[in-house]
Design a protein around this motif. Structure first.
Motif, mmCIF file in Angstrom:
data_model
loop_
_atom_site.group_PDB
_atom_site.id
_atom_site.type_symbol
_atom_site.label_atom_id
_atom_site.label_comp_id
_atom_site.label_asym_id
_atom_site.label_seq_id
_atom_site.Cartn_x
_atom_site.Cartn_y
_atom_site.Cartn_z
ATOM 1 N N SER A 237 0.836 -1.204 0.000
ATOM 2 C CA SER A 237 0.000 0.000 0.000
ATOM 3 C C SER A 237 0.865 1.246 0.000
ATOM 4 O O SER A 237 0.606 2.207 -0.731
ATOM 5 C CB SER A 237 -0.895 0.028 1.237
ATOM 6 N N ALA A 241 1.010 4.012 -2.842
ATOM 7 C CA ALA A 241 0.771 5.418 -2.520
ATOM 8 C C ALA A 241 1.943 6.278 -2.972
ATOM 9 O O ALA A 241 1.769 7.328 -3.611
ATOM 10 C CB ALA A 241 0.542 5.582 -1.023
ATOM 11 N N SER A 244 2.130 6.435 -6.767
ATOM 12 C CA SER A 244 1.097 7.334 -7.265
ATOM 13 C C SER A 244 1.558 8.780 -7.114
ATOM 14 O O SER A 244 1.483 9.575 -8.034
ATOM 15 C CB SER A 244 -0.186 7.080 -6.475
ATOM 16 N N HIS A 245 2.072 9.088 -5.942
ATOM 17 C CA HIS A 245 2.523 10.444 -5.646
ATOM 18 C C HIS A 245 3.655 10.847 -6.577
ATOM 19 O O HIS A 245 3.657 11.935 -7.160
ATOM 20 C CB HIS A 245 2.965 10.507 -4.183
ATOM 21 N N ARG A 248 2.503 11.420 -10.153
ATOM 22 C CA ARG A 248 1.624 12.556 -10.326
ATOM 23 C C ARG A 248 2.382 13.862 -10.534
ATOM 24 O O ARG A 248 1.952 14.721 -11.300
ATOM 25 C CB ARG A 248 0.745 12.716 -9.082
ATOM 26 N N THR A 249 3.509 13.991 -9.822
ATOM 27 C CA THR A 249 4.225 15.259 -9.879
ATOM 28 C C THR A 249 4.737 15.567 -11.292
ATOM 29 O O THR A 249 4.472 16.655 -11.812
ATOM 30 C CB THR A 249 5.337 15.262 -8.821
ATOM 31 N N LEU A 288 -2.941 9.604 -16.382
ATOM 32 C CA LEU A 288 -3.483 10.013 -15.084
ATOM 33 C C LEU A 288 -4.714 9.191 -14.721
ATOM 34 O O LEU A 288 -4.848 8.700 -13.599
ATOM 35 C CB LEU A 288 -3.840 11.503 -15.144
ATOM 36 N N ASN A 292 -5.206 6.613 -11.571
ATOM 37 C CA ASN A 292 -6.297 6.690 -10.589
ATOM 38 C C ASN A 292 -7.029 5.365 -10.473
ATOM 39 O O ASN A 292 -7.260 4.857 -9.383
ATOM 40 C CB ASN A 292 -7.314 7.751 -11.011
ATOM 41 N N LEU A 295 -4.983 2.454 -9.066
ATOM 42 C CA LEU A 295 -4.829 2.638 -7.623
ATOM 43 C C LEU A 295 -6.081 2.165 -6.890
ATOM 44 O O LEU A 295 -6.015 1.408 -5.927
ATOM 45 C CB LEU A 295 -4.603 4.133 -7.352
#
Lengths: 495, 136
Positions: A237, A241, A244-245, A248-249, A288, A292, A295
């Motif tokens: 997890s 996480a 994903s973070h 995203r940047t 993106l 999402n 995830l």
């Protein structure tokens, strides 16, 4: 009984050893009596006339019988002993005639001894033999008339009486011995059994202890494995996480700058530049969306979505989703309609998750509808209405939410396919409309997590209706929520 | 919070440490005609800025700031009279469900997930200035 065959060889052995012991005692007494008589006859001359030969017979009998006992069979030793005893009585006939011979009364003693040392019934044989022998001795001594007289008859009678007594008493004696031995054996058997069962118990206890230790070992292993799995899951997890973070940047820059250039905020672009910039922008957005959905899907797959359910007015959720949906309809001639039943009851939902479902259904509707109407409808089920009026079971009480569009519709054979991960109704649609194919499966699972159901009904060319149910909040849930944080509910109702 | 007459006159502060994110937002916001747009990379020099401005209408606050994180900055912003009633939106790449809930509990008014939607961000800003909350 000793003369009957017995299935206990040890009993026979035991009675025989008893007999032998008594025989040895008698034999010794005979020897000692012989010695005393010999000494007495040597000391006093007057009575020595009788004592000397009797003591001689005694000692001879003792020696012979003992010799046979040590070297030969027991039976013959006893026979010799009995014969010696009778011989000593017959010896007295040389000194006393039958009428005045007191020693004939010793014959019952011989009979009894025979009964005990050999077999109970042998006493009668010996008594008969002895009587005949004495009678013979009397006849030889010239006293044949005396045989029919009282002393001799009395001694014969006494002999038979002794034989009877000996038989009876030895029978009861051996019965007693048998009983004792039997009891002893029983006790012994019980003891063995007890010992055996104790051993079994001990074994069982050992086994139990072993199994217990095994159990605790495997329990420990299980615990370790569980902890490891939990740790791995947490790490996963955490990884998802972080991933994903981290993804995203940079996406922010890709989507943001490509948009700025594509919109020609920084100056005009030629057709190719415009096209390529749009491709960068679209790819960034696709990435993106995929991120999402993957995830969410990963979390659903691992059962890690915990719903934070609260009694919620549905209108407040719809507001969140509709603001976003209405911006999607820009550039299309679509009318967004809302048909809500009056006095909708509170639903027990995680508002974020339900908004996610609603948003997904609305954006799908917008995506597949070029022009027309998209209707968002909400009404309670018949059971819910009955429950609200106080009759009927509230278990089936749901609010039904419908998203109806007038778009392209979904063919019958595709209507189950669209709820499968990474599947869209038509490969060509996927290319034309984009999307990851995860939205509907995730929505379905989110609705099911709430305890509701998500269905579709559609006719190709006429549009689709997606319908899902949400559980109505019970009195208890509303009260509990009020107790927990009254201000939050107040805040929700304000919206 | 005071609803501004014209959105373009609103005072907007972006607190964001990633230069890419900041540049994109600034470019879009400026292009959309917003006149008062300020940027800071972290929460340290925020108070002098707040006090230098006549009013603060909207604050876009990155949660994942180095050092003092967004939640701590939010607490200070709410404590300051100049920004106590401003619309404060969380802007973050951490879109985990619990972060969203934590943001809601902490007192953020909206939640803008990163990457920001360049085609939407100006509408969202206008919406927030009109008192709408965005949680998706």
């Amino acid at each position: 009984m000793s003369n009957e065959p017995t299935n206990e060889p040890r009993l026979e052995e035991y009675t025989q050893s008893l007999r032998e012991d008594s025989f040895v005692a008698l034999l010794r007494s005979l020897g000692i009596a012989g010695m005393i008589l010999l000494c007495g006859s040597l000391i006093s001359n007057s009575r020595g006339a009788l004592a000397l030969p009797v003591s001689g017979v005694f000692l001879a009998t003792y020696w012979l019988s003992n010799f046979i006992r040590v070297h030969g069979p027991y039976r013959w030793a006893v026979v010799v002993f009995l014969a010696g005893a009778l011989a000593s009585i017959i010896t007295t006939f040389f000194f006393y005639r039958l009428p005045e011979n007191p020693f004939i009364f010793f014959t019952p003693l011989v009979v009894v001894i025979a009964g005990i040392l050999l077999r109970p019934r042998v006493g009668f044989v010996v008594a008969t033999g002895t009587s005949l022998l004495l009678a013979g001795a009397a006849v030889v001594g010239g006293d044949q008339a005396q045989v029919l007289q009282l002393p001799f008859l009395a001694s014969v009678m006494l002999g038979y009486l002794s034989a009877t007594v000996a038989m009876l008493s030895s029978q009861s004696f051996f019965a007693a011995v048998e009983w004792a031995i039997d009891s002893y054996h029983k006790v012994e058997r019980r003891e063995t059994q007890l010992f055996e069962s104790e051993k079994q118990l001990q074994r069982a206890l050992h086994e139990k202890e072993y199994l217990n230790s095994q159990l605790s070992t495997s329990n420990k292993e299980l615990e370790r494995a569980r902890a490891l799995a939990e740790y791995a899951n947490r790490m996963k997890s955490q990884f998802v996480a972080n991933m994903s973070h981290e993804l995203r940047t940079p996406l922010n820059a890709i989507i943001g700058f490509s948009y700025i250039l594509k919109q020609e905020l920084k100056g005009p672009l030629c057709a190719d530049q415009q096209d390529y910039m749009s491709r960068i922008y679209d790819s960034g957005n696709y990435l993106l969306k995929l991120l999402n959905d993957v995830l969410d899907d990963a979390k659903l797959e691992a059962g890690r979505i915990d719903l934070q359910c609260e009694p919620t007015p549905l209108e407040s959720v719809v507001l969140d989703a509709q603001v976003t949906a209405s911006s999607l309809t820009l550039g299309k001639s679509i009318e967004l309609r809302q048909e809500f039943a009056v006095d909708l009851p509170l639903v027990y939902i995680d508002r974020m998750r339900v908004a996610q479902v609603l948003l997904n259904l609305l954006s799908n509707a917008v995506k597949f509808t070029e022009r027309g109407v998209i209707t968002l409808r909400a009404y309670p089920t018949a059971a819910a209405l009955r429950a609200a009026n106080g009759d009927g079971w509230a278990g089936e009480a749901y609010v039904v939410v419908e998203v109806e569009d007038t778009g392209i519709g979904i063919a019958k054979e595709h209507q189950t396919l669209i709820f499968e991960e990474f599947r869209q109704a038509d490969e060509s649609l996927s290319r034309r409309y984009g999307g990851t194919g995860l939205g509907l499966p995730i929505s379905k699972r989110l609705v099911e997590l709430h305890g509701g159901e998500l269905h579709v009904s559609s006719m190709i060319g006429h549009g689709s209706t997606f319908q899902f149910t949400l559980p109505i909040a019970t009195e208890a849930q509303i009260l509990a929520a009020n107790d927990r944080h009254g201000e939050l509910v107040a805040y929700d109702e304000e919206l | 919070m005071t609803v501004v007459e014209r959105a373009e006159d609103a005072y907007i502060i972006l607190i964001e440490d990633d230069p890419n994110s900041y540049l994109v937002v600034e470019e879009l916001v400026k292009h959309a005609g917003f006149k008062h747009f300020y940027h800071r990379s972290n929460g340290t020099k925020l108070v002098p800025l707040l006090e230098a401005l006549p009013q603060v209408d909207l604050i876009l606050l990155d949660i994942g700031l180095p050092g003092e994180d967004g939640f701590a900055v939010l607490k200070r912003l709410r404590a300051h009279p100049q920004s106590a009633r401003a619309h404060i939106a969380a802007v973050t790449a951490n879109i985990m469900h619990h972060t969203r809930l934590r943001a809601k509990d902490a007192g953020f008014d909206s939640f803008i997930s990163k990457p920001i939607r360049p085609d939407k961000i100006c509408d969202q800003i206008r919406g927030m200035l009109n008192g709408h909350a965005f949680w998706w």
